[in-house]
Design a protein around this motif. Structure first.
Motif, short mmCIF file in Angstrom:
data_model
loop_
_atom_site.label_atom_id
_atom_site.label_comp_id
_atom_site.label_asym_id
_atom_site.label_seq_id
_atom_site.Cartn_x
_atom_site.Cartn_y
_atom_site.Cartn_z
N ARG A 62 0.82 -1.22 0.00
CA ARG A 62 0.00 0.00 0.00
C ARG A 62 0.86 1.28 0.00
O ARG A 62 0.45 2.31 -0.54
N LEU A 63 2.02 1.19 0.61
CA LEU A 63 2.92 2.35 0.65
C LEU A 63 3.69 2.53 -0.66
O LEU A 63 4.37 3.55 -0.86
N GLY A 64 3.62 1.54 -1.52
CA GLY A 64 4.31 1.62 -2.82
C GLY A 64 5.78 1.27 -2.77
O GLY A 64 6.51 1.51 -3.74
N TYR A 65 6.22 0.65 -1.67
CA TYR A 65 7.64 0.36 -1.53
C TYR A 65 8.11 -0.81 -2.40
O TYR A 65 9.28 -0.85 -2.80
N PHE A 66 7.23 -1.76 -2.69
CA PHE A 66 7.60 -2.83 -3.63
C PHE A 66 7.85 -2.22 -5.01
O PHE A 66 8.84 -2.51 -5.67
N ASP A 67 6.92 -1.38 -5.43
CA ASP A 67 7.02 -0.73 -6.75
C ASP A 67 8.29 0.09 -6.85
O ASP A 67 8.99 0.07 -7.88
N SER A 68 8.61 0.84 -5.80
CA SER A 68 9.79 1.71 -5.85
C SER A 68 11.09 0.91 -5.92
O SER A 68 12.11 1.45 -6.35
N GLU A 69 11.03 -0.37 -5.52
CA GLU A 69 12.21 -1.23 -5.62
C GLU A 69 12.24 -2.01 -6.94
O GLU A 69 13.13 -2.83 -7.16
N GLY A 70 11.24 -1.75 -7.80
CA GLY A 70 11.20 -2.45 -9.08
C GLY A 70 10.68 -3.87 -8.96
O GLY A 70 11.07 -4.75 -9.74
N LEU A 71 9.78 -4.10 -7.99
CA LEU A 71 9.24 -5.43 -7.75
C LEU A 71 7.74 -5.48 -8.10
O LEU A 71 7.01 -4.54 -7.84
N ASP A 72 7.33 -6.58 -8.69
CA ASP A 72 5.91 -6.85 -8.92
C ASP A 72 5.53 -7.99 -7.98
O ASP A 72 5.66 -9.17 -8.32
N VAL A 73 5.10 -7.64 -6.77
CA VAL A 73 4.83 -8.63 -5.73
C VAL A 73 3.35 -8.99 -5.71
O VAL A 73 2.48 -8.12 -5.62
N GLU A 74 3.08 -10.27 -5.78
CA GLU A 74 1.72 -10.79 -5.68
C GLU A 74 1.55 -11.39 -4.29
O GLU A 74 2.23 -12.36 -3.95
N LEU A 75 0.66 -10.81 -3.49
CA LEU A 75 0.41 -11.31 -2.15
C LEU A 75 -0.77 -12.27 -2.18
O LEU A 75 -1.86 -11.92 -2.62
N LEU A 76 -0.54 -13.47 -1.70
CA LEU A 76 -1.58 -14.50 -1.61
C LEU A 76 -1.86 -14.75 -0.14
O LEU A 76 -1.05 -14.41 0.73
N SER A 77 -2.98 -15.37 0.17
CA SER A 77 -3.34 -15.55 1.57
C SER A 77 -3.89 -16.93 1.88
O SER A 77 -4.65 -17.50 1.09
N GLU A 78 -3.47 -17.47 3.00
CA GLU A 78 -4.02 -18.69 3.57
C GLU A 78 -4.34 -18.38 5.03
O GLU A 78 -3.69 -17.53 5.64
N PRO A 79 -5.33 -19.06 5.63
CA PRO A 79 -5.73 -18.72 6.99
C PRO A 79 -4.74 -19.07 8.09
O PRO A 79 -4.81 -18.54 9.18
N ALA A 80 -3.80 -19.98 7.81
CA ALA A 80 -2.84 -20.40 8.84
C ALA A 80 -1.43 -20.42 8.29
O ALA A 80 -1.21 -20.70 7.11
N GLY A 81 -0.47 -20.12 9.17
CA GLY A 81 0.93 -20.08 8.76
C GLY A 81 1.45 -21.39 8.22
O GLY A 81 2.31 -21.41 7.34
N VAL A 82 0.94 -22.51 8.74
CA VAL A 82 1.42 -23.81 8.28
C VAL A 82 1.07 -24.01 6.80
O VAL A 82 1.79 -24.68 6.06
N GLN A 83 -0.02 -23.42 6.33
CA GLN A 83 -0.39 -23.53 4.92
C GLN A 83 0.50 -22.67 4.05
O GLN A 83 0.80 -23.01 2.90
N ALA A 84 0.94 -21.53 4.60
CA ALA A 84 1.90 -20.68 3.88
C ALA A 84 3.22 -21.43 3.73
O ALA A 84 3.87 -21.38 2.67
N GLU A 85 3.61 -22.14 4.78
CA GLU A 85 4.83 -22.96 4.75
C GLU A 85 4.74 -24.01 3.65
O GLU A 85 5.69 -24.21 2.89
N THR A 86 3.61 -24.68 3.57
CA THR A 86 3.41 -25.72 2.57
C THR A 86 3.54 -25.16 1.16
O THR A 86 4.16 -25.78 0.28
N ALA A 87 2.95 -24.00 0.93
CA ALA A 87 3.03 -23.37 -0.39
C ALA A 87 4.48 -23.03 -0.75
O ALA A 87 4.89 -23.15 -1.91
N LEU A 88 5.26 -22.63 0.25
CA LEU A 88 6.66 -22.27 0.01
C LEU A 88 7.49 -23.49 -0.36
O LEU A 88 8.18 -23.50 -1.38
#
Length: 347
Positions: A62-88
């Motif tokens: 929201r602050l635009g800091y990804f853009d200012s670093e030249g990054l196209d970041v896609e944020l995805l969401s899962e309800p629990a951290g263990v699911q984020a771990e699995t995706a990684l």
């Protein structure tokens, strides 16, 4: 771009055809290179984008800091951290925003993953007890025979709940962990008696207190609360990534670190109201004042520079060894679970 990933359920339904798996593999291989003109493409899975403990992820966008670093970041969401771990670890994303303790757990399973930006030095978690059970549960010593809410089995709330029980003389087999997620599902479980108590974060905590559905049993949103409950600083929310990917994409990782460190510094110099105003409107769930209060209560957990707190990894290892047989019987190389290379350069 905000999307909701449900890879686990898709796999369970047999809907991921070979072509889809090939596409995922190609996406993973291409990540870190230039996208469609927007900048370097990176996918990050967050263990609950609307949780205040993971606020730096969306705020950085929201602050635009990804853009200012030249990054196209896609944020995805899962309800629990263990699911984020699995995706990684499955290669579906290049980064995960979740608890640092997963890096230790994964090391014992032969996976090399490291925290590259440490958002916090306290868990940001709160153990709440339902109003109806407040007289029966006055400390973790009373967990025996109780139904305790967690976000998911194998999640950090699961880890911390087990530690608090064991530390207070209650065996893991003597209580029932119940996976209820966060937000409305957690609150509903508390109100309906599906759980007697549980561990969650803001803004869920603020809503529970506002509805008088429960009371705070243990507050770990501050370094002082972490010290009291866990015996030291407990580095929790972080950006962690597979070590091989980090080593092969150092320029991209440095840009991510630059962006997140800018955000953490911005947070340290702005009020909860100012932070809340930057977040998506739906994150407040219709109550902007309550949402700002939730942020204010949780702000003490965040670092200002993304650096791993001194003795933090040792506290996490102590906590996990208390109940996790895999870690208790293994030699964990803590130096390989995090790096300060990128945040030090960002400063």
């Amino acid at each position: 771009m905000l999307k909701t990933a449900r890879y686990a359920s898709l796999a369970a339904s047999g809907l991921l055809a070979l072509s889809s798996l090939t596409a995922c593999a190609n996406d993973s291989a291409d990540a870190g290179s230039k996208g469609d003109g927007k900048g370097t493409k990176v996918k990050i899975m967050v263990g609950g984008l609307d949780k205040v403990i993971y606020l730096p992820a969306m705020l950085t966008q929201r602050l635009g800091y990804f853009d200012s670093e030249g990054l196209d970041v896609e944020l995805l969401s899962e309800p629990a951290g263990v699911q984020a771990e699995t995706a990684l670890v499955s290669g579906q994303v290049q980064g995960a925003v979740g608890f640092y303790d997963h890096t230790l757990d994964l090391q014992t399973k032969g996976k090399s993953v490291e925290s590259v930006v440490q958002f916090s030095h306290a868990p940001g978690e709160v153990e709440v007890v339902s109003t109806k059970k407040a007289g029966d549960i006055t400390s973790p010593k009373d967990f025996k025979g109780k139904k305790l809410g967690i976000t998911g089995l194998g999640s950090s709330t699961d880890f911390l709940t087990k530690y608090l029980a064991v530390k207070n003389g209650v065996k893991i087999s003597e209580f029932s962990p119940v996976a209820v997620g966060a937000g409305p599902t957690f609150i509903s479980a508390l109100q309906q008696g599906s759980i007697d108590a549980g561990m969650t974060t803001d803004p869920t905590v603020a809503t529970i207190l506002d509805k008088k559905a429960g009371k705070v049993l243990l507050d770990m949103r501050t370094p002082e609360g972490s010290l009291k409950a866990l015996g030291g600083p407990y580095p929790s929310s972080s950006l962690y990534m597979q070590t091989d990917w980090v080593n092969g994409h150092k320029d991209t990782v440095q840009k991510l670190a630059n962006a997140f460190v800018k955000t953490l510094n911005w947070m340290s110099t702005h009020s909860a109201d100012e932070i809340a105003a930057k977040m998506p409107a739906d994150f407040s769930q219709g109550d902007k004042t309550l949402y700002a209060e939730a942020i204010k209560s949780t702000l003490p957990m965040f670092t200002k520079d993304g650096v791993m707190p001194a003795n933090g990894p040792e506290t996490v290892e102590k906590v996990l060894k208390a109940f996790n047989p895999n870690i208790k019987n293994a030699k964990v190389d803590l130096s390989k679970t995090y790096t300060t290379e990128f945040v030090e350069a960002a400063k």
